[in-house]
Design an enzyme around this catalytic site. Structure first.
Site, short mmCIF file in Angstrom:
data_model
loop_
_atom_site.label_atom_id
_atom_site.label_comp_id
_atom_site.label_asym_id
_atom_site.label_seq_id
_atom_site.Cartn_x
_atom_site.Cartn_y
_atom_site.Cartn_z
N PRO A 131 -16.60 59.47 -12.92
CA PRO A 131 -17.77 60.23 -13.37
C PRO A 131 -18.34 59.65 -14.67
O PRO A 131 -19.47 59.96 -15.03
CB PRO A 131 -17.25 61.65 -13.56
CG PRO A 131 -15.77 61.58 -13.48
CD PRO A 131 -15.39 60.30 -12.83
N GLU A 158 -8.63 62.09 -14.17
CA GLU A 158 -8.22 61.86 -15.57
C GLU A 158 -8.20 60.39 -15.92
O GLU A 158 -8.27 60.03 -17.09
CB GLU A 158 -6.83 62.47 -15.86
CG GLU A 158 -6.79 63.99 -15.75
CD GLU A 158 -6.50 64.50 -14.35
OE1 GLU A 158 -6.48 63.69 -13.39
OE2 GLU A 158 -6.30 65.72 -14.19
N ARG A 200 -24.61 49.78 5.57
CA ARG A 200 -25.78 49.97 6.43
C ARG A 200 -26.90 49.00 6.13
O ARG A 200 -27.80 48.82 6.94
CB ARG A 200 -26.29 51.42 6.36
CG ARG A 200 -26.90 51.78 5.04
CD ARG A 200 -27.31 53.25 5.02
NE ARG A 200 -28.53 53.52 5.77
CZ ARG A 200 -29.76 53.30 5.31
NH1 ARG A 200 -29.94 52.77 4.11
NH2 ARG A 200 -30.81 53.57 6.05
N ASP A 215 -37.01 53.40 4.04
CA ASP A 215 -36.24 54.56 3.57
C ASP A 215 -36.77 55.12 2.27
O ASP A 215 -37.35 54.41 1.48
CB ASP A 215 -34.80 54.16 3.26
CG ASP A 215 -33.99 53.95 4.49
OD1 ASP A 215 -34.44 54.38 5.56
OD2 ASP A 215 -32.92 53.35 4.37
CL1 6GU Z 1 -17.40 57.93 -8.66
N1 6GU Z 1 -15.44 59.65 -9.16
C1 6GU Z 1 -15.00 60.85 -9.51
N2 6GU Z 1 -13.69 61.05 -9.58
N3 6GU Z 1 -15.80 61.87 -9.77
C2 6GU Z 1 -17.10 61.63 -9.68
C3 6GU Z 1 -17.63 60.40 -9.33
C4 6GU Z 1 -16.77 59.42 -9.08
N4 6GU Z 1 -18.96 60.47 -9.34
C5 6GU Z 1 -19.24 61.70 -9.67
N5 6GU Z 1 -18.12 62.41 -9.88
#
Ligand code: 6GU
Length: 289
Positions: A131, A158, A200, A215
């Site tokens: 994230p 984590e 894709r 798209d």
């Molecule tokens: Cl790529 N990994 C994790 N663990 N949580 C996320 C993410 C990725 N993208 C958004 N939340």
């Protein structure tokens, strides 16, 4: 041929990579997939892959002494990675030379790829879902669809000891990416999302070569509505213009619908779109669709 390797503590989570669309690409010899259980590289009686964080705090951090050898084997196609490939892959397309092993085609082969200053374009890509990464977008998907080898390191939320990605830069072009502003338990679902978006776009994976070129996002706009038979359904009629047989008029209508949809739902996307006089007339309410 694109090879994807995924290292994870939940290999069964990646089963969908072998189904439906992606499974078809494997059958066609366009795609090869290896999913590897991180515990194969764990040592010690408990096969631990994580430990508590230095400095304290909640959660666990994944061990560099497990991830290091795992990523070494994925890059070099050695150890458990080579053993798995020998078991599951038909040998047919296993002996084709990688493009970087063929002399004289480098310039051409690396065109349109995601290669940064100081990076060796012959190294595989390592995608680390987190994230805290850069938001993954359609431009990444397009660039990565030209790769020959992409590895994914699925860590728990984590995280993985930071030295793992630092060290991996010796063997990979490393990219830390997020799939959106929310938190997942681990990177596995993000890998499914990224793999589908990338695969894709490889020629021959989608039946219809044109279908991904218009798209949402390929021109920076969201797609407007689509319709099929019947012409009238539950009192709802398909817009008249789609029966006009006038291609220019239909194209104009479709662009107008895409512009209005984007303005309503994702107005910030319009910043990155080249708008002509007709587009601006519509968006500023000086013309009806
Ligand atoms: Cl790529 N990994 C994790 N663990 N949580 C996320 C993410 C990725 N993208 C958004 N939340």
């Amino acid at each position: 041929m694109l090879r994807l390797d995924v290292v994870t503590i939940f290999p069964e989570y990646l089963d969908p990579l072998r189904h439906a669309l992606l499974g078809k690409a494997i059958e066609k010899g366009i795609l090869e997939v290896g999913v590897h259980d991180l515990r194969q590289w764990a040592t010690g009686v408990h096969q631990a892959v994580d430990d508590s964080p230095y400095g304290g705090g909640p959660g666990m951090v994944m061990l560099p002494e497990v991830w290091g050898p795992a990523l070494d084997d994925v890059a070099a196609h050695t150890g458990p990675v080579a053993a798995a490939a020998a078991l599951e892959t038909a040998e047919a397309h296993r002996n084709v030379p990688r493009h970087d092993e063929v002399e004289g085609i480098e310039e051409q082969a690396y065109l349109g790829r995601d290669v940064r200053e100081g990076e060796d374009p012959a190294l595989p890509l390592l995608i680390v879902p987190t994230p805290a990464g850069k938001p993954f977008d359609q431009e990444d998907a397009r660039a990565w669809s030209n790769e020959e080898h992409i590895a994914f390191a699925c860590g728990r939320y984590e995280g993985i000891d930071d030295r793992v990605t630092q060290d991996a830069k010796n063997r990979y072009r490393v990219r830390e990416v997020s799939i959106g502003d929310y938190v997942l338990i681990g990177g596995e679902v993000a890998v499914l999302v990224i793999a589908e978006a990338v695969v894709r776009l490889i020629p021959g994976v989608l039946g219809n070569r044109r279908s991904h070129e218009d798209d949402s996002f390929s021109d920076g706009l969201l797609e407007g509505p689509s319709y099929t038979k019947p012409r009238s359904w539950r009192g709802l009629d398909v817009p008249e213009v789609l029966f006009s047989g006038n291609h220019a008029k239909v194209d104009r209508w479709r662009r107008d619908q895409a512009l209005l949809k984007t303005q309503q739902v994702r107005p910030e996307l319009l910043e990155g779109v080249e708008l002509d006089k007709k587009d601006r007339e519509l968006l500023e309410g000086r013309r009806d669709a």
